[in-house]
Design a protein around this motif. Structure first.
Motif, PDB file in Angstrom:
ATOM      1  N   GLU A  17       0.821  -1.214   0.000  1.00 30.91           N
ATOM      2  CA  GLU A  17       0.000   0.000   0.000  1.00 30.91           C
ATOM      3  C   GLU A  17       0.854   1.263   0.000  1.00 30.91           C
ATOM      4  O   GLU A  17       0.444   2.290  -0.556  1.00 30.91           O
ATOM      5  CB  GLU A  17      -0.916  -0.011   1.227  1.00 30.91           C
ATOM      6  CG  GLU A  17      -2.012  -1.060   1.154  1.00 30.91           C
ATOM      7  CD  GLU A  17      -3.029  -0.914   2.274  1.00 30.91           C
ATOM      8  OE1 GLU A  17      -3.523   0.218   2.470  1.00 30.91           O
ATOM      9  OE2 GLU A  17      -3.299  -1.912   2.954  1.00 30.91           O
ATOM     10  N   ALA A  18       2.030   1.212   0.576  1.00 29.40           N
ATOM     11  CA  ALA A  18       2.876   2.394   0.659  1.00 29.40           C
ATOM     12  C   ALA A  18       3.385   2.840  -0.715  1.00 29.40           C
ATOM     13  O   ALA A  18       3.743   4.004  -0.900  1.00 29.40           O
ATOM     14  CB  ALA A  18       4.060   2.125   1.590  1.00 29.40           C
ATOM     15  N   HIS A  19       3.424   1.907  -1.687  1.00 30.12           N
ATOM     16  CA  HIS A  19       4.028   2.230  -2.987  1.00 30.12           C
ATOM     17  C   HIS A  19       3.052   2.148  -4.148  1.00 30.12           C
ATOM     18  O   HIS A  19       3.427   2.445  -5.280  1.00 30.12           O
ATOM     19  CB  HIS A  19       5.201   1.281  -3.253  1.00 30.12           C
ATOM     20  CG  HIS A  19       6.223   1.262  -2.174  1.00 30.12           C
ATOM     21  ND1 HIS A  19       6.801   0.095  -1.694  1.00 30.12           N
ATOM     22  CD2 HIS A  19       6.775   2.272  -1.458  1.00 30.12           C
ATOM     23  CE1 HIS A  19       7.662   0.386  -0.748  1.00 30.12           C
ATOM     24  NE2 HIS A  19       7.662   1.695  -0.571  1.00 30.12           N
ATOM     25  N   ILE A  20       1.803   1.767  -3.884  1.00 31.42           N
ATOM     26  CA  ILE A  20       0.877   1.516  -4.977  1.00 31.42           C
ATOM     27  C   ILE A  20       0.617   2.766  -5.802  1.00 31.42           C
ATOM     28  O   ILE A  20       0.532   2.718  -7.035  1.00 31.42           O
ATOM     29  CB  ILE A  20      -0.449   0.916  -4.443  1.00 31.42           C
ATOM     30  CG1 ILE A  20      -1.339   0.484  -5.608  1.00 31.42           C
ATOM     31  CG2 ILE A  20      -1.165   1.896  -3.534  1.00 31.42           C
ATOM     32  CD1 ILE A  20      -0.782  -0.625  -6.430  1.00 31.42           C
ATOM     33  N   ASP A  21       0.526   3.935  -5.178  1.00 34.49           N
ATOM     34  CA  ASP A  21       0.245   5.160  -5.928  1.00 34.49           C
ATOM     35  C   ASP A  21       1.412   5.567  -6.820  1.00 34.49           C
ATOM     36  O   ASP A  21       1.201   6.149  -7.885  1.00 34.49           O
ATOM     37  CB  ASP A  21      -0.122   6.299  -4.976  1.00 34.49           C
ATOM     38  CG  ASP A  21      -1.545   6.153  -4.425  1.00 34.49           C
ATOM     39  OD1 ASP A  21      -2.391   5.572  -5.143  1.00 34.49           O
ATOM     40  OD2 ASP A  21      -1.800   6.607  -3.301  1.00 34.49           O
ATOM     41  N   LYS A  22       2.617   5.254  -6.391  1.00 34.37           N
ATOM     42  CA  LYS A  22       3.772   5.555  -7.239  1.00 34.37           C
ATOM     43  C   LYS A  22       3.797   4.629  -8.451  1.00 34.37           C
ATOM     44  O   LYS A  22       4.204   5.034  -9.549  1.00 34.37           O
ATOM     45  CB  LYS A  22       5.058   5.431  -6.436  1.00 34.37           C
ATOM     46  CG  LYS A  22       5.197   6.536  -5.391  1.00 34.37           C
ATOM     47  CD  LYS A  22       6.460   6.442  -4.580  1.00 34.37           C
ATOM     48  CE  LYS A  22       6.520   7.577  -3.566  1.00 34.37           C
ATOM     49  NZ  LYS A  22       7.705   7.496  -2.689  1.00 34.37           N
ATOM     50  N   PHE A  23       3.342   3.391  -8.251  1.00 35.47           N
ATOM     51  CA  PHE A  23       3.225   2.482  -9.386  1.00 35.47           C
ATOM     52  C   PHE A  23       2.189   2.989 -10.371  1.00 35.47           C
ATOM     53  O   PHE A  23       2.421   3.015 -11.582  1.00 35.47           O
ATOM     54  CB  PHE A  23       2.859   1.083  -8.891  1.00 35.47           C
ATOM     55  CG  PHE A  23       2.579   0.106  -9.997  1.00 35.47           C
ATOM     56  CD1 PHE A  23       3.592  -0.310 -10.848  1.00 35.47           C
ATOM     57  CD2 PHE A  23       1.293  -0.387 -10.196  1.00 35.47           C
ATOM     58  CE1 PHE A  23       3.340  -1.213 -11.875  1.00 35.47           C
ATOM     59  CE2 PHE A  23       1.027  -1.293 -11.224  1.00 35.47           C
ATOM     60  CZ  PHE A  23       2.060  -1.697 -12.061  1.00 35.47           C
ATOM     61  N   TRP A  24       1.015   3.429  -9.884  1.00 35.89           N
ATOM     62  CA  TRP A  24       0.003   3.991 -10.778  1.00 35.89           C
ATOM     63  C   TRP A  24       0.549   5.209 -11.510  1.00 35.89           C
ATOM     64  O   TRP A  24       0.317   5.375 -12.711  1.00 35.89           O
ATOM     65  CB  TRP A  24      -1.253   4.396 -10.001  1.00 35.89           C
ATOM     66  CG  TRP A  24      -2.001   3.332  -9.258  1.00 35.89           C
ATOM     67  CD1 TRP A  24      -2.577   3.457  -8.034  1.00 35.89           C
ATOM     68  CD2 TRP A  24      -2.298   1.993  -9.686  1.00 35.89           C
ATOM     69  NE1 TRP A  24      -3.199   2.296  -7.651  1.00 35.89           N
ATOM     70  CE2 TRP A  24      -3.047   1.370  -8.661  1.00 35.89           C
ATOM     71  CE3 TRP A  24      -1.997   1.256 -10.820  1.00 35.89           C
ATOM     72  CZ2 TRP A  24      -3.496   0.069  -8.731  1.00 35.89           C
ATOM     73  CZ3 TRP A  24      -2.444  -0.057 -10.908  1.00 35.89           C
ATOM     74  CH2 TRP A  24      -3.182  -0.634  -9.891  1.00 35.89           C
ATOM     75  N   GLN A  25       1.279   6.052 -10.785  1.00 35.33           N
ATOM     76  CA  GLN A  25       1.837   7.256 -11.408  1.00 35.33           C
ATOM     77  C   GLN A  25       2.806   6.886 -12.534  1.00 35.33           C
ATOM     78  O   GLN A  25       2.806   7.505 -13.601  1.00 35.33           O
ATOM     79  CB  GLN A  25       2.553   8.100 -10.357  1.00 35.33           C
ATOM     80  CG  GLN A  25       3.106   9.415 -10.900  1.00 35.33           C
ATOM     81  CD  GLN A  25       3.828  10.228  -9.841  1.00 35.33           C
ATOM     82  OE1 GLN A  25       3.707   9.952  -8.627  1.00 35.33           O
ATOM     83  NE2 GLN A  25       4.584  11.231 -10.272  1.00 35.33           N
ATOM     84  N   LEU A  26       3.617   5.871 -12.289  1.00 38.86           N
ATOM     85  CA  LEU A  26       4.550   5.419 -13.314  1.00 38.86           C
ATOM     86  C   LEU A  26       3.799   4.907 -14.545  1.00 38.86           C
ATOM     87  O   LEU A  26       4.210   5.143 -15.693  1.00 38.86           O
ATOM     88  CB  LEU A  26       5.439   4.315 -12.744  1.00 38.86           C
ATOM     89  CG  LEU A  26       6.505   3.720 -13.657  1.00 38.86           C
ATOM     90  CD1 LEU A  26       7.518   4.787 -14.068  1.00 38.86           C
ATOM     91  CD2 LEU A  26       7.218   2.557 -12.967  1.00 38.86           C
ATOM     92  N   CYS A  27       2.675   4.229 -14.326  1.00 42.45           N
ATOM     93  CA  CYS A  27       1.906   3.662 -15.436  1.00 42.45           C
ATOM     94  C   CYS A  27       1.273   4.727 -16.324  1.00 42.45           C
ATOM     95  O   CYS A  27       0.935   4.441 -17.476  1.00 42.45           O
ATOM     96  CB  CYS A  27       0.817   2.736 -14.904  1.00 42.45           C
ATOM     97  SG  CYS A  27       1.445   1.187 -14.196  1.00 42.45           S
ATOM     98  N   THR A  28       1.102   5.931 -15.824  1.00 45.08           N
ATOM     99  CA  THR A  28       0.455   6.976 -16.630  1.00 45.08           C
ATOM    100  C   THR A  28       1.268   7.351 -17.855  1.00 45.08           C
ATOM    101  O   THR A  28       0.725   7.910 -18.818  1.00 45.08           O
ATOM    102  CB  THR A  28       0.204   8.240 -15.789  1.00 45.08           C
ATOM    103  OG1 THR A  28       1.456   8.743 -15.298  1.00 45.08           O
ATOM    104  CG2 THR A  28      -0.719   7.952 -14.616  1.00 45.08           C
TER     105      THR A  28
END
Length: 471
Positions: free
Chosen positions: A150-161
Motif C-alpha cells: 500500500e505504501a508504494h501503490i500510488d507511485k506504481f500507478w503514477q509510473l503507469c500513466t
C-alpha cells in the motif's frame, strides 16, 4: 606512400557493418586490427550476458552500449556501472531478495525507454520507486514476481500513466490507492497473468482506465479465468477500448467465452489462442476479420481443420504470421490460390497420401513458391500435430528433394530458417548444393537432412556449417 585499401578505412568498415547480422560481427572483427577497431561500437551495441564479464571490459566500452541484458545475479562491483547511451535494460535473475541487488544499476540510467525486472518475489524499496517515477522517457515496463504494498501503490500507478506497454506477471498487489482518480491514456499494450482471483476486480478497474488499449494478452489459471472473463466480456461489449485489435490467451476452457469476446470486437489484426479448440462458430466470427488479420497463432489447437487452414491461407491478404496444426495436400490443390503473399512466418504440417506424393507435392510447392516474403518456414506443424485424424498411410511431411519439386522454392530468397524436424528426409549433396545456391539468407535448418543414412547426414551438416548455416 600508398593509400590504404578502401576496406581498411574506418568509415567504410562502419558502413559495411551496418548491414551485417549481429551474429556475424565477431567473425568480421577478426579480419584485421583496423576492422576490429572500427567494429567495437557495433560489437558492444547490444550486449547479452549469461555470466559475469570483466567489469573493466564493460566500463571501457560502456559508451557504446544501448541495450543490456543481464541473466545472472549481479556482484556489487557492477552496481555503479553507467552506460550514458543505454535505452534498454533487462535484468533476469539479477535482482536478489536480500537487499544486495542490482536496483542501483537501474537507478543509474534515468534515460531508459525499456526496462525489464525479473527476480524473486519482493517489495522494492521506497527510494527505488522514487527513482522510477522520475524516468520520464520510460515507455515499456516488464515486471515479474512483483510485490507492491500500500505504501508504494500510488507511485506504481503514477509510473503507469506514461507507459505505452506494461507486462506484469505473478504480481501481488495490496490495496488500490488512488486508482479511482487515475487514467492511463498512453497505454497501448497490456500483458498480464497469474494473479490471484481476489485481484480480478482491481485488474478490470485498471484496464477500463486505459482507453487507448490496442493489444491485450492474458494467461490465467482456469479458476481465475472463470472470474475474469465475465467482467472482461462486459467491458468489451461496452466498447471500452474502441482501438483494441489484438488479443492473445492460453488454455481458455470455454470456446463460447472467446466467441463472445471476438463477436464484440470491431477490428482484429492479431489473434492468438493456444491450446484451444477452434469451433466452426468461432471460425465464422473470425471470418469477418480476415481482410484485416495480420497474425493468427493457433498453436496446439486441435479444432483447426485442414479445410479451415486452407480457407485462412486463401482469404487473409494481410497475414504475416500463421501458426496452426496441419493442412492436407488435397485441400491445397483443390482450393483457391493463397492470397497471403505478405506472409513471413508459416508453421503448418503438410500431409500427403503416399500414393499421390509424386505429383501432388510439386503442386503444393507451387503455392509455397508464391510466398516470396517468407522468412521462417516450419513444415512440421505446431506442437500437437502427430495427428490422429489421419490414417496410418498418410505421410505428415514435405519431401525436401529436387525430384519432388524443391527447385520450385527458389523464389523464397528471403528464407532465414526452415524446420522439418520429426519428418523423414532423404536429402543428398545435390539438395545441399541447391540450398546454398538459392537460399543465400539461410541461417539455420532444424531437422535431419537424411534420416536413413547417418554418414550422409553428417557430411551434409558439415557442408552447411562450412557456409555458416547452423543445424
Amino acid at each position: 606512400m600508398l593509400s590504404p585499401h578502401p576496406l581498411q578505412l574506418p568509415e567504410i568498415i562502419s558502413h559495411v557493418a551496418s548491414y551485417v547480422q549481429e551474429y556475424s560481427l565477431p567473425a568480421c572483427a577478426q579480419v584485421s586490427k583496423a576492422w576490429y577497431q572500427a567494429l567495437v561500437p557495433f560489437l558492444w551495441r547490444n550486449v547479452s550476458l549469461d555470466r559475469p564479464p570483466s567489469p573493466e571490459a564493460i566500463k571501457s566500452n560502456s559508451r557504446f552500449i544501448k541495450s543490456l541484458a543481464i541473466n545472472f545475479t549481479l556482484a556489487q562491483e557492477y552496481f555503479t556501472l553507467r552506460c550514458p547511451n543505454l535505452v534498454s535494460l533487462s535484468m533476469k535473475h539479477s535482482i536478489s531478495s536480500d537487499g544486495a541487488d542490482g536496483l542501483e544499476l537501474v537507478a543509474n540510467h534515468p534515460s531508459l525507454i525499456y526496462l525489464e525486472l525479473n527476480g524473486p518475489l519482493r517489495q522494492y524499496p521506497e527510494w527505488f520507486w522514487d527513482k522510477l517515477v522520475g524516468f520520464c522517457h520510460l515507455k515499456v515496463l516488464t515486471l515479474t514476481c512483483l510485490n507492491i504494498g500500500e505504501a508504494h501503490i500510488d507511485k506504481f500507478w503514477q509510473l503507469c500513466t506514461q507507459l505505452e506497454r506494461l507486462d506484469i506477471h505473478y504480481q501481488r498487489i495490496t490495496g488500490r490507492g488512488n486508482l479511482s482518480y487515475m487514467q492511463f491514456p498512453h497505454l497501448r499494450e497490456l500483458r498480464t497473468g497469474y494473479f490471484y482471483g481476489s485481484k480480478v476486480p482491481l485488474t478490470l478497474d485498471f484496464m477500463q482506465r486505459c482507453p487507448g488499449l490496442r493489444s491485450f494478452e492474458w494467461t490465467l489459471d482456469q479458476d481465475v479465468n472463470q472470474l475474469f472473463i465475465p467482467g472482461f466480456e462486459k467491458l468489451i461489449s461496452a466498447r471500452t477500448w474502441p482501438h483494441l485489435q489484438s488479443i492473445s490467451t492460453w488454455m481458455l476452457d470455454d470456446d463460447d467465452d472467446l466467441s463472445r469476446i471476438v463477436g464484440n470486437m470491431q477490428h482484429i489484426t492479431r489473434f492468438c489462442a493456444e491450446e484451444l479448440s477452434v469451433t466452426p462458430k468461432l471460425m465464422g466470427l473470425l471470418q469477418t476479420h480476415f481482410s484485416r488479420l495480420q497474425i493468427l497463432d493457433l498453436t496446439a489447437n486441435k479444432g483447426c481443420t485442414s479445410a479451415m487452414a486452407q480457407e485462412i491461407m486463401s482469404s487473409c491478404p494481410l497475414l504475416t504470421m500463421f501458426i496452426a496444426s496441419s493442412i492436407d495436400a488435397i485441400d491445397i490443390v483443390q482450393g483457391q490460390p493463397w492470397v497471403c503473399l505478405n506472409l513471413k512466418v508459416l508453421n503448418l504440417r503438410f500431409c500427403f497420401d503416399p500414393s499421390t506424393l509424386g505429383y501432388m507435392q510439386p503442386l503444393v510447392f507451387d503455392q509455397l513458391a508464391r510466398l516470396t516474403r517468407l522468412e521462417e518456414l516450419y513444415v512440421s506443424g505446431s506442437a500437437v500435430m502427430m495427428d490422429s485424424r489421419y490414417p496410418p498411410g498418410f505421410q505428415q511431411r514435405c519431401d525436401m528433394r529436387l525430384v519432388h519439386g524443391l527447385e520450385k522454392l527458389s523464389t523464397l530468397r528471403l528464407l532465414r530458417m526452415i524446420d522439418f524436424s520429426n519428418t523423414i528426409q532423404l536429402m543428398g549433396e545435390w539438395e545441399v548444393d541447391w540450398i546454398l545456391g538459392h537460399w543465400r539468407n539461410l541461417e539455420c535448418i532444424f531437422g535431419r537432412l537424411n534420416t536413413q543414412d547417418m554418414e550422409m547426414d553428417t557430411i551434409l551438416n558439415e557442408r552447411l556449417q562450412e557456409h555458416g548455416i547452423a543445424n
